[in-house]
Scaffold this active site. Sequence first.
Site, short mmCIF file in Angstrom:
data_model
loop_
_atom_site.label_atom_id
_atom_site.label_comp_id
_atom_site.label_asym_id
_atom_site.label_seq_id
_atom_site.Cartn_x
_atom_site.Cartn_y
_atom_site.Cartn_z
N LYS A 28 4.56 5.28 -8.45
CA LYS A 28 5.69 4.89 -9.29
C LYS A 28 5.39 3.62 -10.10
O LYS A 28 5.71 3.55 -11.27
CB LYS A 28 6.96 4.68 -8.44
CG LYS A 28 7.43 5.94 -7.72
CD LYS A 28 8.84 5.78 -7.18
CE LYS A 28 8.96 4.78 -6.05
NZ LYS A 28 8.23 5.14 -4.81
N ARG A 72 18.23 4.37 -3.64
CA ARG A 72 17.48 4.90 -2.50
C ARG A 72 18.39 5.52 -1.47
O ARG A 72 17.92 6.02 -0.45
CB ARG A 72 16.72 3.76 -1.84
CG ARG A 72 15.21 3.82 -2.07
CD ARG A 72 14.67 2.56 -1.48
NE ARG A 72 13.33 2.50 -1.08
CZ ARG A 72 12.39 1.85 -1.76
NH1 ARG A 72 12.63 1.37 -2.95
NH2 ARG A 72 11.20 1.73 -1.23
N ARG A 95 8.47 3.62 6.66
CA ARG A 95 8.93 3.78 5.27
C ARG A 95 9.03 5.26 4.91
O ARG A 95 9.93 5.68 4.19
CB ARG A 95 7.98 3.07 4.30
CG ARG A 95 8.15 1.56 4.35
CD ARG A 95 6.94 0.85 3.81
NE ARG A 95 6.78 1.00 2.38
CZ ARG A 95 5.60 0.91 1.75
NH1 ARG A 95 4.49 0.69 2.45
NH2 ARG A 95 5.53 1.04 0.45
N ARG A 151 -0.49 -5.31 0.72
CA ARG A 151 0.94 -5.57 0.89
C ARG A 151 1.28 -5.56 2.38
O ARG A 151 0.75 -4.75 3.13
CB ARG A 151 1.75 -4.47 0.17
CG ARG A 151 2.09 -4.85 -1.25
CD ARG A 151 2.74 -3.71 -1.98
NE ARG A 151 3.88 -3.12 -1.30
CZ ARG A 151 4.74 -2.27 -1.86
NH1 ARG A 151 4.58 -1.93 -3.12
NH2 ARG A 151 5.74 -1.77 -1.20
N ARG A 200 -4.40 0.91 -0.34
CA ARG A 200 -3.94 0.16 -1.52
C ARG A 200 -4.23 -1.35 -1.38
O ARG A 200 -4.03 -1.93 -0.33
CB ARG A 200 -2.43 0.38 -1.69
CG ARG A 200 -1.83 -0.46 -2.82
CD ARG A 200 -0.56 0.10 -3.32
NE ARG A 200 0.54 -0.02 -2.35
CZ ARG A 200 1.78 0.40 -2.59
NH1 ARG A 200 2.06 0.99 -3.73
NH2 ARG A 200 2.71 0.27 -1.68
#
Length: 215
Positions: free
Chosen positions: A16, A86, A169, A158, A125
């Site tokens: 995203k 969300r 998540r 992160r 990531r």
Amino acid sequence: MKQFNFILFGPPGAGKGTQAKTISSKFGVVHLSTGDMIREAKDDPMFAKYLTSGQLVPDNVIVDMVVKRLQKDDCKNGFLLDGFPRTIFQAQELDKFLQQLNRKIAAVFYIDIAQEEVIKRLAGRRVCPSCGGSFNIDLKPPKQEGICDFCGAKLVQRKDDNPDTIKERLEVYEKQTKPLAEYYDKSGVVARIDGAVSPDKVFEQIEKFVNTNVK
Ligand code: AMP
């Protein structure tokens, strides 16, 4: 004139953030990422707690934040919401707010991608804390290990990209966020986008939808 009020929707790790940058520059809309807003406020212990656990910030807190932000002048010609809404409650509150302004959501880009692919992307990531550049140690490594290609800063992982928080998540996404696809399907503005292809190919699908469907 077309008014581009967009929502970018999909699981964490769907790409995203990458798409948001392109959409924002190609269509001239302001990019509003609630995840970035929360990360910027991470010195507040209340937010830090949610970032490390992967749980959602309470609806009223996030809705207030977004509604205030949407009233700023730079949102007048359109916006791209990334990471919001969300929950169904957040979507309903957004609808109420937009209705008062006589505005509508023009498109919801639903980036669809398998869970195994998402886990691979999130675990590898690495992000640049300075310019926001995003890399992946396996899928899209930087030219020099640990260093941002764009600005030379040191890349970091992160806090919420560790295996336990990733799992949480994804569970939160399945339970609380995914049902929103059905909510928006009713308004006929959902563009289902195959997120398993390259970023350029993902954007091609988005652009095609906008050019043919957004009046
Ligand atoms: P993201 O970068 O979008 O994955 O968001 C990072 C974290 O910020 C999430 O795991 C949540 O704790 C919080 N967050 C971001 N957007 C929302 C939202 N719309 N509602 C509740 N919490 C959010």
